[in-house]
Design a protein around this motif. Structure first.
Motif, PDB file in Angstrom:
ATOM      1  N   MET A  75     -39.479 -56.582 -33.438  1.00  0.00           N
ATOM      2  CA  MET A  75     -40.298 -55.338 -33.812  1.00  0.00           C
ATOM      3  C   MET A  75     -39.758 -54.578 -34.606  1.00  0.00           C
ATOM      4  SD  MET A  75     -41.523 -52.724 -30.741  1.00  0.00           S
ATOM      5  CE  MET A  75     -41.614 -51.332 -31.009  1.00  0.00           C
ATOM      6  N   ARG A  76     -40.848 -53.989 -35.514  1.00  0.00           N
ATOM      7  CA  ARG A  76     -40.314 -53.285 -36.521  1.00  0.00           C
ATOM      8  C   ARG A  76     -40.265 -51.962 -36.140  1.00  0.00           C
ATOM      9  NH1 ARG A  76     -39.818 -55.662 -41.214  1.00  0.00           N
ATOM     10  NH2 ARG A  76     -40.212 -53.981 -42.733  1.00  0.00           N
ATOM     11  N   LYS A  77     -39.263 -50.962 -36.380  1.00  0.00           N
ATOM     12  CA  LYS A  77     -38.793 -49.969 -35.951  1.00  0.00           C
ATOM     13  C   LYS A  77     -39.422 -48.847 -36.969  1.00  0.00           C
ATOM     14  CE  LYS A  77     -35.577 -50.567 -32.343  1.00  0.00           C
ATOM     15  NZ  LYS A  77     -34.819 -50.082 -31.572  1.00  0.00           N
ATOM     16  N   PRO A  78     -40.159 -47.606 -36.574  1.00  0.00           N
ATOM     17  CA  PRO A  78     -40.427 -46.389 -37.719  1.00  0.00           C
ATOM     18  C   PRO A  78     -39.169 -45.793 -38.140  1.00  0.00           C
ATOM     19  CG  PRO A  78     -40.884 -45.652 -35.890  1.00  0.00           C
ATOM     20  CD  PRO A  78     -40.432 -46.970 -35.367  1.00  0.00           C
ATOM     21  N   ILE A  79     -39.436 -45.554 -39.482  1.00  0.00           N
ATOM     22  CA  ILE A  79     -38.318 -44.701 -40.262  1.00  0.00           C
ATOM     23  C   ILE A  79     -39.108 -43.975 -41.365  1.00  0.00           C
ATOM     24  CG2 ILE A  79     -37.468 -46.501 -41.789  1.00  0.00           C
ATOM     25  CD1 ILE A  79     -34.804 -45.530 -41.455  1.00  0.00           C
TER      26      ILE A  79
END
Length: 157
Positions: free
Chosen positions: A1-5
């Motif tokens: 899962m990609r995490k927001p930044i």
């Protein structure tokens, strides 16, 4: 899962990664080589310190590469969000009990830093703020009990 930044957050991580690879790594390699020249490695404190520093540096490089690889950069300036609190927004709050104002930017876990007013999207206060608008009342369950805030302003910078 990609995490927001945030865009700024990923730029800061990339700058740190570049510094660790291009400045710190060569310094440490040189320190290890110099310490090796001092003889017996078993009792060479300089060598062990340099190797420990090398291990820490390489670990941080791997950590940063992992964070960057698994991040999704969100540039809030380019989003059409209207007037709601979203990831990346900077929110000015008034605490009901004290009347004090605080300003927070909602950022990714890797860039959160309360001293800089950056709170993680996964924090209780950020979760309570997302989707709210100016003048909304927000209740947050804090370690010291429930706190109530009023949203004074929302900025997308």
């Amino acid at each position: 899962m990609r995490k927001p930044i945030t865009k700024k957050g990923v730029e800061q991580l990339k700058a740190e990664l570049k510094r660790l690879k291009n400045v710190e790594r060569p310094k440490i390699i040189e320190a290890v080589a110099e310490a090796r020249e001092h003889g017996d490695l078993k009792e060479n404190a300089e060598y062990h310190a340099a190797r420990e520093q090398q291990s820490f540096n390489e670990g941080r490089i791997a950590e940063l590469e992992g964070i960057i690889a698994h991040s999704e950069v969100i540039d809030v300036v380019n989003l059409n969000v209207g007037d709601k609190v979203v990831f990346g927004a900077t929110v000015v709050l008034e605490e009901e009990a004290s009347g004090d104002n605080v300003t927070y930017q909602i950022v990714g876990d890797a860039e959160a830093n309360i001293d800089e007013g950056k709170i993680s999207i996964s924090s209780p206060i950020a979760r309570a703020l997302v989707g709210k608008r100016v003048d909304d009342e927000v209740h947050v369950q804090a370690p010291g009990g429930e706190k109530t805030y009023f949203i004074e302003d929302i900025k997308y910078i």
